[in-house]
Structures are given as structure tokens and as C-alpha cells.
Design a protein around this motif. Structure first.
Motif, PDB file in Angstrom:
ATOM      1  N   ALA A  25       0.833  -1.202   0.000  1.00  0.00           N
ATOM      2  CA  ALA A  25       0.000   0.000   0.000  1.00  0.00           C
ATOM      3  C   ALA A  25       0.871   1.258   0.000  1.00  0.00           C
ATOM      4  CB  ALA A  25      -0.920  -0.016   1.207  1.00  0.00           C
ATOM      5  N   ASP A  26       0.307   2.362  -0.461  1.00  0.00           N
ATOM      6  CA  ASP A  26       1.027   3.625  -0.612  1.00  0.00           C
ATOM      7  C   ASP A  26       1.066   4.403   0.706  1.00  0.00           C
ATOM      8  OD1 ASP A  26       2.064   6.060  -1.365  1.00  0.00           O
ATOM      9  OD2 ASP A  26       0.512   6.494  -2.839  1.00  0.00           O
ATOM     10  N   PRO A  27       2.244   4.529   1.328  1.00  0.00           N
ATOM     11  CA  PRO A  27       2.347   5.261   2.593  1.00  0.00           C
ATOM     12  C   PRO A  27       2.646   6.749   2.426  1.00  0.00           C
ATOM     13  CG  PRO A  27       4.402   4.161   2.161  1.00  0.00           C
ATOM     14  CD  PRO A  27       3.474   3.807   1.018  1.00  0.00           C
ATOM     15  N   GLY A  88       7.228  -7.608   0.936  1.00  0.00           N
ATOM     16  CA  GLY A  88       5.948  -8.161   1.373  1.00  0.00           C
ATOM     17  C   GLY A  88       4.867  -7.109   1.319  1.00  0.00           C
ATOM     18  N   SER A  89       4.309  -6.756   2.460  1.00  0.00           N
ATOM     19  CA  SER A  89       3.227  -5.774   2.513  1.00  0.00           C
ATOM     20  C   SER A  89       3.726  -4.374   2.835  1.00  0.00           C
ATOM     21  CB  SER A  89       2.193  -6.195   3.561  1.00  0.00           C
ATOM     22  OG  SER A  89       2.798  -6.209   4.841  1.00  0.00           O
ATOM     23  N   GLY A  90       5.039  -4.153   2.746  1.00  0.00           N
ATOM     24  CA  GLY A  90       5.595  -2.846   3.066  1.00  0.00           C
ATOM     25  C   GLY A  90       6.863  -2.571   2.289  1.00  0.00           C
ATOM     26  N   TYR A  91       7.718  -1.768   2.887  1.00  0.00           N
ATOM     27  CA  TYR A  91       8.963  -1.352   2.259  1.00  0.00           C
ATOM     28  C   TYR A  91      10.087  -1.450   3.286  1.00  0.00           C
ATOM     29  CZ  TYR A  91       5.797   0.367  -1.253  1.00  0.00           C
ATOM     30  OH  TYR A  91       4.819   0.437  -2.209  1.00  0.00           O
ATOM     31  N   SER A  92      11.299  -1.722   2.818  1.00  0.00           N
ATOM     32  CA  SER A  92      12.419  -1.834   3.750  1.00  0.00           C
ATOM     33  C   SER A  92      13.612  -1.034   3.259  1.00  0.00           C
ATOM     34  CB  SER A  92      12.803  -3.307   3.952  1.00  0.00           C
ATOM     35  OG  SER A  92      13.251  -3.862   2.732  1.00  0.00           O
ATOM     36  N   GLY A  93      14.479  -0.707   4.208  1.00  0.00           N
ATOM     37  CA  GLY A  93      15.671   0.065   3.909  1.00  0.00           C
ATOM     38  C   GLY A  93      16.359   0.464   5.194  1.00  0.00           C
ATOM     39  N   SER A  94      16.554   1.776   5.386  1.00  0.00           N
ATOM     40  CA  SER A  94      17.243   2.253   6.586  1.00  0.00           C
ATOM     41  C   SER A  94      16.463   3.390   7.228  1.00  0.00           C
ATOM     42  CB  SER A  94      18.662   2.704   6.248  1.00  0.00           C
ATOM     43  OG  SER A  94      18.628   3.782   5.336  1.00  0.00           O
ATOM     44  N   LEU A  95      16.699   3.546   8.527  1.00  0.00           N
ATOM     45  CA  LEU A  95      15.996   4.542   9.328  1.00  0.00           C
ATOM     46  C   LEU A  95      17.004   5.204  10.258  1.00  0.00           C
ATOM     47  CD1 LEU A  95      13.173   5.632  10.194  1.00  0.00           C
ATOM     48  CD2 LEU A  95      13.105   3.780  11.854  1.00  0.00           C
ATOM     49  N   LEU A 110       1.764  -0.035   6.042  1.00  0.00           N
ATOM     50  CA  LEU A 110       0.477   0.461   6.488  1.00  0.00           C
ATOM     51  C   LEU A 110      -0.263  -0.654   7.203  1.00  0.00           C
ATOM     52  CD1 LEU A 110      -0.736   2.556   3.438  1.00  0.00           C
ATOM     53  CD2 LEU A 110      -0.257   3.394   5.714  1.00  0.00           C
ATOM     54  N   THR A 111      -0.782  -0.351   8.367  1.00  0.00           N
ATOM     55  CA  THR A 111      -1.587  -1.328   9.098  1.00  0.00           C
ATOM     56  C   THR A 111      -3.051  -0.927   9.099  1.00  0.00           C
ATOM     57  OG1 THR A 111      -1.078  -0.221  11.190  1.00  0.00           O
ATOM     58  CG2 THR A 111       0.334  -2.081  10.556  1.00  0.00           C
ATOM     59  N   GLY A 112      -3.327   0.220   8.518  1.00  0.00           N
ATOM     60  CA  GLY A 112      -4.677   0.754   8.373  1.00  0.00           C
ATOM     61  C   GLY A 112      -4.572   1.996   7.526  1.00  0.00           C
ATOM     62  N   PRO A 113      -5.698   2.590   7.126  1.00  0.00           N
ATOM     63  CA  PRO A 113      -5.624   3.766   6.252  1.00  0.00           C
ATOM     64  C   PRO A 113      -4.901   4.946   6.895  1.00  0.00           C
ATOM     65  CG  PRO A 113      -7.883   3.381   6.996  1.00  0.00           C
ATOM     66  CD  PRO A 113      -7.064   2.230   7.468  1.00  0.00           C
ATOM     67  N   ASN A 114      -4.890   5.016   8.221  1.00  0.00           N
ATOM     68  CA  ASN A 114      -4.244   6.126   8.926  1.00  0.00           C
ATOM     69  C   ASN A 114      -3.218   5.663   9.939  1.00  0.00           C
ATOM     70  OD1 ASN A 114      -5.791   8.181   7.610  1.00  0.00           O
ATOM     71  ND2 ASN A 114      -7.527   7.516   8.833  1.00  0.00           N
ATOM     72  N   ALA A 115      -2.717   4.443   9.785  1.00  0.00           N
ATOM     73  CA  ALA A 115      -1.733   3.894  10.724  1.00  0.00           C
ATOM     74  C   ALA A 115      -0.559   3.290   9.947  1.00  0.00           C
ATOM     75  CB  ALA A 115      -2.378   2.827  11.605  1.00  0.00           C
ATOM     76  N   THR A 133       0.656   8.075  12.969  1.00  0.00           N
ATOM     77  CA  THR A 133      -0.715   8.392  12.578  1.00  0.00           C
ATOM     78  C   THR A 133      -0.715   9.393  11.440  1.00  0.00           C
ATOM     79  OG1 THR A 133      -1.384   8.076  14.877  1.00  0.00           O
ATOM     80  CG2 THR A 133      -2.938   9.236  13.437  1.00  0.00           C
ATOM     81  N   ARG A 134      -1.534   9.107  10.424  1.00  0.00           N
ATOM     82  CA  ARG A 134      -1.619  10.012   9.274  1.00  0.00           C
ATOM     83  C   ARG A 134      -2.243  11.341   9.709  1.00  0.00           C
ATOM     84  NH1 ARG A 134      -1.360   8.944   3.790  1.00  0.00           N
ATOM     85  NH2 ARG A 134      -1.716   6.715   4.077  1.00  0.00           N
ATOM     86  N   VAL A 135      -1.658  12.435   9.214  1.00  0.00           N
ATOM     87  CA  VAL A 135      -2.173  13.782   9.474  1.00  0.00           C
ATOM     88  C   VAL A 135      -2.986  14.183   8.258  1.00  0.00           C
ATOM     89  CG1 VAL A 135      -1.560  16.189   9.896  1.00  0.00           C
ATOM     90  CG2 VAL A 135      -0.172  14.355  10.880  1.00  0.00           C
ATOM     91  N   ASN A 136      -4.249  14.546   8.478  1.00  0.00           N
ATOM     92  CA  ASN A 136      -5.118  14.926   7.345  1.00  0.00           C
ATOM     93  C   ASN A 136      -5.004  16.391   7.030  1.00  0.00           C
ATOM     94  OD1 ASN A 136      -6.106  12.320   7.008  1.00  0.00           O
ATOM     95  ND2 ASN A 136      -7.623  12.636   8.613  1.00  0.00           N
TER      96      ASN A 136
END
Length: 136
Positions: A25-27, A88-95, A110-115, A133-136
Motif C-alpha cells: 500500500a502507498d504510505p 511483502g506488505s511494506g517497504y524496507s531500507g534504513s531509518l 500500512l496497518t490501516g488507512p491512517n496507521a 498516525t496520518r495527518v489529514n
């Protein structure tokens, strides 16, 4: 017999989805960190995503940076996330964590539309996870 087989194959193909494998999903967007003190803007970056701090409390200096020349810079504008690989269901790299000045192997999904679950690991064993948490 051959025409029955051909019809069966065509019927099977018609029932299959017309798209390729499912992508993560697009984060992309603006995210509030778990502590609620900083905001990170995540944008497409290559085949994955990058994240840059866009707001942080106080002076927000990068005092723990391993490079002494960077310890006086403000963390606002610093790219802390580089996740170029679909995983898989996300993206990986460095933080990069400006709180301790260390860079970890990282992932996001993404674990939900805003998480958004953000994870940083040492030796792929010792991991810390946060939910942003996504900021709208």
C-alpha cells in the motif's frame, strides 16, 4: 475434446485478475510520530519511499549525530527514512534516529488507512516498532 479443453482454459483465464502481483500500500503523506512530537513527510523515492522530518519540538538539533560537523543542524529537513525495496506488505531500507544518532535497518507498512508501523532493527533481531498516525 480439443475444443472442450480450449473452452476450459479460456474460462479459467477469464476468471483470473488482470493485474500482476499485489504491491504494498502507498504510505505517501504526512505522519505524526508515535510520541506526537514530530511530523514526517513520506514521499515516493525511487521504487520505494523516503521520509523527511518537517516539524519537531524545541530547537530540535541533531546533537547525537556521529558526524561532529552535523551536530548543530536542525533535524527539520533531515531525511530519516530510506525504504527503496518492496518487502511483502511494506517497504524496507534504513531509518536514522536523531534521538540517538544511529541508523538502523528499517521497514514501514500500512496497518490501516491512517496507521503506519515503522520498525528499526539492530542485527535484524532487536527491533523497536512505532505506530505513526496520518495527518489529514
Amino acid at each position: 475434446m480439443r475444443s472442450m479443453l480450449r473452452r476450459a482454459v479460456l474460462a479459467l483465464l477469464a476468471g483470473m485478475p488482470a493485474c500482476g502481483p499485489a504491491l504494498a500500500a502507498d504510505p505517501a503523506g504526512l505522519w505524526l510520530t508515535e510520541t506526537g512530537s514530530s511530523r514526517v513527510k513520506i514521499t515516493p523515492c525511487g521504487r520505494g519511499y523516503c521520509g523527511t522530518i518537517v516539524s519537531a519540538p524545541g530547537k530540535a538539533l541533531d546533537t547525537k549525530n556521529p558526524d561532529p560537523a552535523l551536530r548543530g543542524r536542525n533535524v527539520v529537513g533531515v531525511q530519516i527514512l530510506n525504504a527503496p525495496q518492496v518487502d511483502g506488505s511494506g517497504y524496507s531500507g534504513s531509518l536514522y534516529n536523531p534521538n540517538d544518532g544511529k541508523t538502523y535497518s528499517g521497514s514501514l507498512r500500512l496497518t490501516g488507512p491512517n496507521a503506519l508501523e515503522v520498525s528499526g532493527c539492530v542485527m535484524s533481531v532487536f527491533c523497536k516498532r512505532q505506530t505513526w498516525t496520518r495527518v489529514n
